[in-house]
Design a protein around this motif. Structure first.
Motif, PDB file in Angstrom:
ATOM      1  N   TYR A 198       0.712  -1.170  -0.014  1.00  0.00           N
ATOM      2  CA  TYR A 198       0.008   0.006   0.002  1.00  0.00           C
ATOM      3  C   TYR A 198       1.044   1.172  -0.076  1.00  0.00           C
ATOM      4  N   GLU A 201       2.874   1.677  -3.243  1.00  0.00           N
ATOM      5  CA  GLU A 201       1.903   2.109  -4.493  1.00  0.00           C
ATOM      6  C   GLU A 201       1.526   3.472  -4.240  1.00  0.00           C
ATOM      7  N   LYS A 202       1.261   4.069  -3.220  1.00  0.00           N
ATOM      8  CA  LYS A 202       1.063   5.508  -2.927  1.00  0.00           C
ATOM      9  C   LYS A 202       2.212   6.389  -3.310  1.00  0.00           C
ATOM     10  N   THR A 204       4.558   5.540  -5.075  1.00  0.00           N
ATOM     11  CA  THR A 204       4.943   5.683  -6.576  1.00  0.00           C
ATOM     12  C   THR A 204       3.916   6.574  -7.021  1.00  0.00           C
ATOM     13  N   GLU A 205       2.525   6.473  -6.876  1.00  0.00           N
ATOM     14  CA  GLU A 205       1.899   7.548  -7.396  1.00  0.00           C
ATOM     15  C   GLU A 205       2.210   9.058  -7.117  1.00  0.00           C
ATOM     16  N   ILE A 206       2.849   9.193  -5.973  1.00  0.00           N
ATOM     17  CA  ILE A 206       3.284  10.721  -5.623  1.00  0.00           C
ATOM     18  C   ILE A 206       4.442  10.869  -6.198  1.00  0.00           C
ATOM     19  N   TYR A 207       5.538  10.299  -6.011  1.00  0.00           N
ATOM     20  CA  TYR A 207       6.918  10.318  -6.619  1.00  0.00           C
ATOM     21  C   TYR A 207       7.486   9.774  -7.612  1.00  0.00           C
ATOM     22  N   GLY A 208       6.992   8.640  -7.968  1.00  0.00           N
ATOM     23  CA  GLY A 208       7.499   7.863  -8.968  1.00  0.00           C
ATOM     24  C   GLY A 208       8.405   6.796  -8.640  1.00  0.00           C
ATOM     25  N   THR A 210       9.916   4.231  -4.998  1.00  0.00           N
ATOM     26  CA  THR A 210       9.847   3.975  -3.536  1.00  0.00           C
ATOM     27  C   THR A 210      10.924   3.832  -2.546  1.00  0.00           C
TER      28      THR A 210
END
Length: 247
Positions: A198, A201-202, A204-208, A210
């Motif tokens: 979780y 994923e978040k 990656t959505e925000i910063y591209g 991990t």
């Protein structure tokens, strides 16, 4: 009774014991998680609210003290937290609390979405992205209902054992302790990986990438062997870091 008769009875007893052992194992490994999930999902919102209120009260009576962070810094982190939770499709009522603890960096979640971070956890983070990574991991536990499922599971096991041994005198104490100390929760490997996923994923959505969660987890490795650290309830760190690097 002949030797063959003795062997026959011994075989019957051994088979019966093995059957009981397998049944007990299946109950705790398969039955308890299933029951926990079903019961937790059926509980009303008030039950979640009660658990968080009781947990916070217990926390205040423990070694956790008021945070020493400045109001400005607390507000900055709360703003990060709000951005991470404001659009979530959930009944949980997320709120962030800060505490000072003299032990090790720590962060944990309660059932209804109350998340606690200690000053030392915030100090350990190199930047706000690493703080977000920890927050997202705990948000993941709440979103997937790991917290309440774990509490229910602890209660089911406690009730079962108490009924088996015939000692129900301390049952209420066991249930209260299980329902109020989120800090002591031991999540399963699957739950930890789900919370990691979780957060990954978040991020990656925000910063591209991990990088933030890999970085803060690597810093937390220093406290991996400490029984009171955040990592005492978050096992298999090396494997999890590797998975997140490959995310």
């Amino acid at each position: 009774m002949t030797i063959n008769d003795n062997r026959t009875w011994l075989t019957i007893i051994l088979v019966a014991l093995l059957t009981i052992a397998v049944s007990v194992y299946q109950f705790f490994v398969v039955g308890v998680p299933y029951l926990s999930e079903q019961i937790a999902s059926a509980l009303p919102a008030k039950a979640y609210e009660y658990v968080d209120e009781a947990a916070l009260k217990s926390l205040s009576d423990s070694d956790f003290k008021p945070s020493k962070l400045s109001d400005e810094r607390q507000n900055e982190i709360k703003a990060l937290f709000t951005r991470l939770t404001e659009n979530l499709d959930t009944e949980r009522q997320f709120q962030l609390k800060f505490k000072s603890w003299e032990e090790k960096p720590n962060a944990f979640a309660f059932a209804n979405g109350t998340i606690v971070m200690t000053d030392k956890m915030i100090e350990l983070a190199e930047n706000d992205q690493e703080i977000e990574a920890i927050l997202l991991h705990e948000i993941g536990h709440v979103t997937h209902n790991h917290v309440m499922e774990n509490l229910v599971g602890m209660s089911v096991v406690s009730v079962t054992v108490s009924l088996i041994i015939g000692d129900i005198s301390a049952l209420s104490d066991i249930l209260v302790q299980g329902a109020t100390f989120g800090i002591s929760l031991n999540y399963s490997r699957d739950a930890e990986l789900e919370a990691d996923h979780y957060a990954s994923e978040k991020l990656t959505e925000i910063y591209g990438n991990t990088e933030a969660i890999v970085s803060i987890f690597s810093k937390l490795k220093e406290f991996e062997d400490d029984s009171q650290s955040w990592l005492s309830t978050h096992p298999d760190l090396d494997d999890r870091i590797q998975i997140m690097q490959q995310h």
